[in-house]
Design an enzyme around this catalytic site. Structure first.
Site, short mmCIF file in Angstrom:
data_model
loop_
_atom_site.label_atom_id
_atom_site.label_comp_id
_atom_site.label_asym_id
_atom_site.label_seq_id
_atom_site.Cartn_x
_atom_site.Cartn_y
_atom_site.Cartn_z
N LYS A 211 47.23 54.74 28.67
CA LYS A 211 47.56 53.72 29.67
C LYS A 211 48.96 53.18 29.37
CE LYS A 211 44.75 50.14 31.82
NZ LYS A 211 43.75 49.11 31.51
C1 E4P Z 1 41.80 47.68 33.83
O1 E4P Z 1 42.34 48.74 33.71
C2 E4P Z 1 42.55 46.39 33.82
O2 E4P Z 1 43.21 46.23 32.62
C3 E4P Z 1 41.61 45.25 34.10
O3 E4P Z 1 40.81 45.58 35.21
C4 E4P Z 1 42.33 43.93 34.32
O4 E4P Z 1 41.41 42.98 34.74
P1 E4P Z 1 41.72 41.39 34.74
O5 E4P Z 1 42.78 41.13 35.78
O6 E4P Z 1 40.40 40.76 35.09
O7 E4P Z 1 42.19 41.07 33.37
#
Ligand code: E4P
Length: 215
Positions: A83
């Site tokens: 990522k």
């Molecule tokens: C997933 O890949 C993201 O990091 C996550 O969904 C972020 O979610 P949040 O905005 O609730 O922290």
């Protein structure tokens, strides 16, 4: 539509997996920090548990750091997706990792043009954050609508992974818009299961069954 679980908690992953709801897993530094374990240990544990793609985020923001970390994370297991935060050097990192056969997920996407660049760079997954847009009175699902239109018009291989999901309506709208993947907190998965009429129906059947002679 594929369901990923948005957590680094191995118990939640096991619970969702038992219900057939884990086509993959997304983690981020905030989720990993809650476990009290190292990123490497958390990702290795999750990869042993699930066969789908597991997103593991880099911490570096410079090109060499992102690529080096990405290569190390990819060595943990075959199903690791690296990522990378959306940024200029992140796009270069995506191309370099892709040329080494390493899958990538570009995160923190908040505009359709960012998503277009992500597809051009050759990322495996593109993660638009709907909840964080809603939080600032922007239209999170409107962004998904735009990205799915662009990706289908040009037949990009990059898959749309709807992230920052806060409630079941985000999941329903994603399915209606043809998003490839939604990553949900375990709580949202549980919210989708229940319906008051289902519960009422079960109670009625049980009450009527008690009236049947000899069971
Ligand atoms: C997933 O890949 C993201 O990091 C996550 O969904 C972020 O979610 P949040 O905005 O609730 O922290």
């Amino acid at each position: 539509m594929k369901f990923y679980i948005d957590t680094a908690d191995i118990e939640e992953i096991r619970e969702a997996n038992a219900r057939g709801l884990v086509d993959g897993v997304t983690t981020n530094p905030s989720l990993v920090a809650k476990t009290g374990k190292s990123n490497k240990d958390v990702i290795a544990e999750i990869c042993k548990e699930v066969s789908g793609l597991v997103s593991a985020e880099v911490i570096s923001t410079d090109l060499d750091g992102m690529v080096k970390e990405g290569v190390e994370l990819a060595k943990i297991a075959d199903n690791v997706v690296v990522k990378i935060p959306m940024c200029d050097q992140g796009l270069v990192a995506v191309r370099r990792l892709a040329s080494d056969g390493i899958k990538t997920n570009v995160t923190l996407i908040f505009s359709p043009l960012q998503a277009l660049l992500v597809a051009k760079a050759g990322a495996t997954l593109c993660s638009p954050f709907v909840g964080r847009l809603d939080d600032i009175a922007n239209d999170g699902m409107g962004l998904i609508n735009q990205i799915t239109q662009i990706y289908s018009t040009y037949n990009y291989d990059t898959e749309v992974l709807v992230a920052s999901v806060r409630h079941p309506m985000h999941v329903l709208d994603s399915a209606l818009m043809g998003a490839d993947i939604v990553t949900c907190p375990y709580k949202v998965m549980q919210q989708m299961i229940d319906h008051p009429l289902t519960e009422k129906g079960i109670q009625k059947f049980l009450a009527d069954a008690a009236q049947i002679p000899n069971g």
